[in-house]
Design an enzyme around this catalytic site. Structure first.
Site, short mmCIF file in Angstrom:
data_model
loop_
_atom_site.label_atom_id
_atom_site.label_comp_id
_atom_site.label_asym_id
_atom_site.label_seq_id
_atom_site.Cartn_x
_atom_site.Cartn_y
_atom_site.Cartn_z
N ASP A 1 97.55 44.10 -32.01
CA ASP A 1 98.25 43.73 -33.24
C ASP A 1 98.86 44.96 -33.92
O ASP A 1 98.17 45.98 -34.08
CB ASP A 1 97.25 43.07 -34.19
CG ASP A 1 97.88 42.03 -35.09
OD1 ASP A 1 99.11 42.08 -35.27
OD2 ASP A 1 97.14 41.17 -35.60
N ASP A 2 100.12 44.87 -34.30
CA ASP A 2 100.80 45.90 -35.10
C ASP A 2 100.89 47.25 -34.40
O ASP A 2 101.02 48.29 -35.06
CB ASP A 2 100.09 46.09 -36.45
CG ASP A 2 100.32 44.95 -37.43
OD1 ASP A 2 100.89 43.93 -37.00
OD2 ASP A 2 99.94 45.06 -38.60
N CYS B 1 103.68 38.47 -36.82
CA CYS B 1 102.65 38.13 -35.83
C CYS B 1 102.86 36.78 -35.13
O CYS B 1 102.96 36.72 -33.92
CB CYS B 1 101.28 38.15 -36.49
SG CYS B 1 100.76 39.79 -37.05
N HIS C 1 98.36 33.49 -33.25
CA HIS C 1 98.04 33.85 -34.63
C HIS C 1 97.16 32.77 -35.24
O HIS C 1 97.49 31.59 -35.21
CB HIS C 1 99.32 34.03 -35.44
CG HIS C 1 99.08 34.42 -36.86
ND1 HIS C 1 98.83 35.73 -37.23
CD2 HIS C 1 99.04 33.70 -38.01
CE1 HIS C 1 98.66 35.79 -38.54
NE2 HIS C 1 98.79 34.57 -39.03
N ASP D 1 102.47 43.37 -30.38
CA ASP D 1 103.25 42.20 -30.81
C ASP D 1 104.49 42.57 -31.61
O ASP D 1 105.45 41.80 -31.66
CB ASP D 1 102.38 41.19 -31.57
CG ASP D 1 101.73 41.72 -32.83
OD1 ASP D 1 101.80 42.94 -33.10
OD2 ASP D 1 101.13 40.90 -33.56
N HIS D 2 104.50 43.74 -32.24
CA HIS D 2 105.69 44.28 -32.92
C HIS D 2 105.33 45.68 -33.37
O HIS D 2 104.20 46.15 -33.18
CB HIS D 2 106.11 43.42 -34.11
CG HIS D 2 104.97 42.97 -34.97
ND1 HIS D 2 104.23 43.85 -35.74
CD2 HIS D 2 104.40 41.76 -35.14
CE1 HIS D 2 103.27 43.19 -36.35
NE2 HIS D 2 103.34 41.92 -36.00
#
Length: 514
Positions: A36-37, A75, A129, A331-332
């Site tokens: 994540d992130d 997300c 998510h 995810d980003h």
């Protein structure tokens, strides 16, 4: 001119299976690691301060995509693009609370496709998510989902002993309503605790248990999606990972102003970062807190790196590494004060660029890197081809392409750009990113092309996105807009069912130097 291929070219991997108990021509296992992130703040991507030996080791054993991008920098939609092979602009799934089955009741997800073709599919941690009113999608997997926390504290002073705003959102305790009456939790925590005191340590431990169970009884090939929460806020990681860094040596934002000439609504203001104490709920974050947040981000990256290392070590110890395709995907990206922004939710480089590593035994060359532009939607088709499965088909549009040719030959190319989007209010920002440029076109409902707002950035001359060049370079805008116009317009809701995939891909122009 570079074209995304319309062909799906299945291959069969002949992988050694020293301890699997399956034949040498058996399909490979798949381990999909989701973080994540996670931006490319990693040693293997050239970050000079990141302490990430485990992820660097994975990169050294496979292929690194240098130009990989999320299709939307938030997300839930990003994870839908991964699992469906469909962009948000095709599905209409733009928000955190978007329901996959309400919008696409018959969609076929990546794990469902693998399950239909003989794989035993499992999920652990943050895969789809969960939170913000979104239940996730555990029915995509054969085994019950192993759920753990995203927002988590171990020190009483971090919460004051009360349910905090973001805990409520991620636990679906109060979905769909403002939680401003709840207290804010701490933005960071450096507790002197074991790794398993936080969720990512427990997710790693359970993933290892699943691998051990498989090794003892290798009935079917496995597809395991292991999702790790850090470096998502809050930056809660054991103290020893904070101690890896000297705060004075951490990189501070080089340019902390919005791009000159950019539309004001394209900016990132407030949002997620303001839900944590002691950060200001309004106004700019000062230098001292900026440094502390950056320290927390890097500490969290090192913490999750160690958990991924535990899983990779287990693959080696159990004799499964040579039977298993491993993919690591962020995810980003994440803004760390650049442009004065924090977290994600923009169309800019720091929010959209992601790490993407693939180790496919017998296919990838250890330590290789590719300049091929890659999107999250490409991973579904890529893994299906590597596993020898038929091309994914479902009622959802399949927007991705297989990157398998690039895995076999890092110099190969299947396209010359990526496509992504982000909605802001009633406007949609649709973007193309080539090797050199990004063009963003902002349009509201019923707004024509002539009145659209445009952003153009040249990463060769302006890597920090200081200036919107759209008004100064009309020829470049026209060339990139021709590429953008070949993508379907963004939909506001889900497409009609029974649309086959993959969809025809238009001829595109622009070249890798655009």
């Amino acid at each position: 001119m570079l074209l995304r291929s319309l062909l799906f070219l299945p291959i069969v991997l002949l992988l050694a299976t020293p301890n699997s108990g399956r034949g040498a021509d058996s399909p490979p296992n798949v381990l999909l690691i989701l973080v994540d992130d996670l931006k490319p703040a990693l040693g293997c991507y050239g970050d000079p301060v990141a302490v990430t030996p485990s992820i660097d080791r994975l990169a050294a054993s496979g292929l690194r995509f240098e130009n990989a991008y999320a299709n939307q920098a938030v997300c839930a939609p990003s994870r839908y693009t991964l699992m469906l092979g469909s962009r948000a602009t095709s599905t209409g799934l733009y928000g955190l609370g978007g329901s996959l089955r309400k919008s696409l009741p018959d969609a076929v997800t990546m794990p469902q496709w693998f399950s239909r073709h003989g794989y035993y599919t499992q999920s652990l941690g943050k895969v789809f998510h969960i939170g913000h009113g979104n239940p996730g999608h555990p029915e995509s997997f054969d085994a019950p989902h192993f759920k753990d926390k995203v927002v988590e504290y171990v020190l009483p002073e971090s919460t004051g002993g009360k349910l905090t705003r973001e805990e409520a959102y991620f636990n679906n305790a109060k979905p769909g309503v403002p939680n401003h009456e709840l207290p804010r939790g701490a933005a960071w925590e450096a507790a002197d605790v074991a790794d398993d005191a936080y969720a990512d340590g427990r997710v790693a431990a359970e993933t290892i248990r699943r691998l051990e169970a498989y090794q003892a009884d290798p009935d079917r090939p496995f597809f395991i999606a292991a999702g790790f929460a850090r470096p998502h806020l809050p930056f809660t990681a054991p103290k020893r990972y904070w101690d890896l860094y000297d705060p004075a040596e951490l990189p501070m934002p080089e340019y902390a102003q919005p791009p000159a000439g950019a539309p004001g609504y394209a900016a990132k203001r407030g949002g997620e970062i303001t839900q944590y104490k002691p950060l200001p709920e309004r106004g700019q974050i000062g230098p001292k807190q900026t440094r502390r947040l950056i320290h927390g981000y890097y500490a969290s990256v090192s913490y999750v790196d160690a958990q991924i290392g535990r899983v990779l070590d287990a693959l080696d110890r159990l004799g499964l590494a040579e039977d298993t395709i491993v993919v690591l995907w962020g995810d980003h990206g994440f803004h760390l004060g650049d442009h004065g922004y924090w977290t994600k939710h923009t169309n800019y480089e720091q929010a959209t660029r992601i790490p993407l590593l693939v180790r496919a035994p017998g296919v990838t060359t250890p330590g290789s890197a590719a300049g091929q532009p890659a999107e999250s939607v490409d991973i579904f088709l890529t893994l299906a081809e590597l596993a020898g499965l038929p091309a994914p088909r479902g009622p959802q549009p399949i927007d991705g392409l297989s990157l398998a040719p690039v895995l076999r030959d890092p110099e190969a190319r299947v396209d010359d750009h990526v496509y992504h989007c982000f909605p802001k209010g009633d406007r949609m920002g649709r973007a193309v990113r080539t090797q050199r440029h990004r063009l963003v076109e902002w349009r509201g409902p019923g707004q024509g092309r002539a009145s659209a707002d445009l952003e153009l950035y040249d990463y060769q001359t302006d890597p920090l996105e200081r200036t919107n060049l759209a008004a100064e370079q009309p020829e470049t805008v026209a060339r990139l807009r021709a590429i953008l116009d070949q993508h379907p317009e963004a939909v506001s809701d889900a497409p009609k069912p029974n649309r086959p995939g993959p969809r025809p891909k238009p001829n595109r122009s622009g070249g890798t130097t655009t």
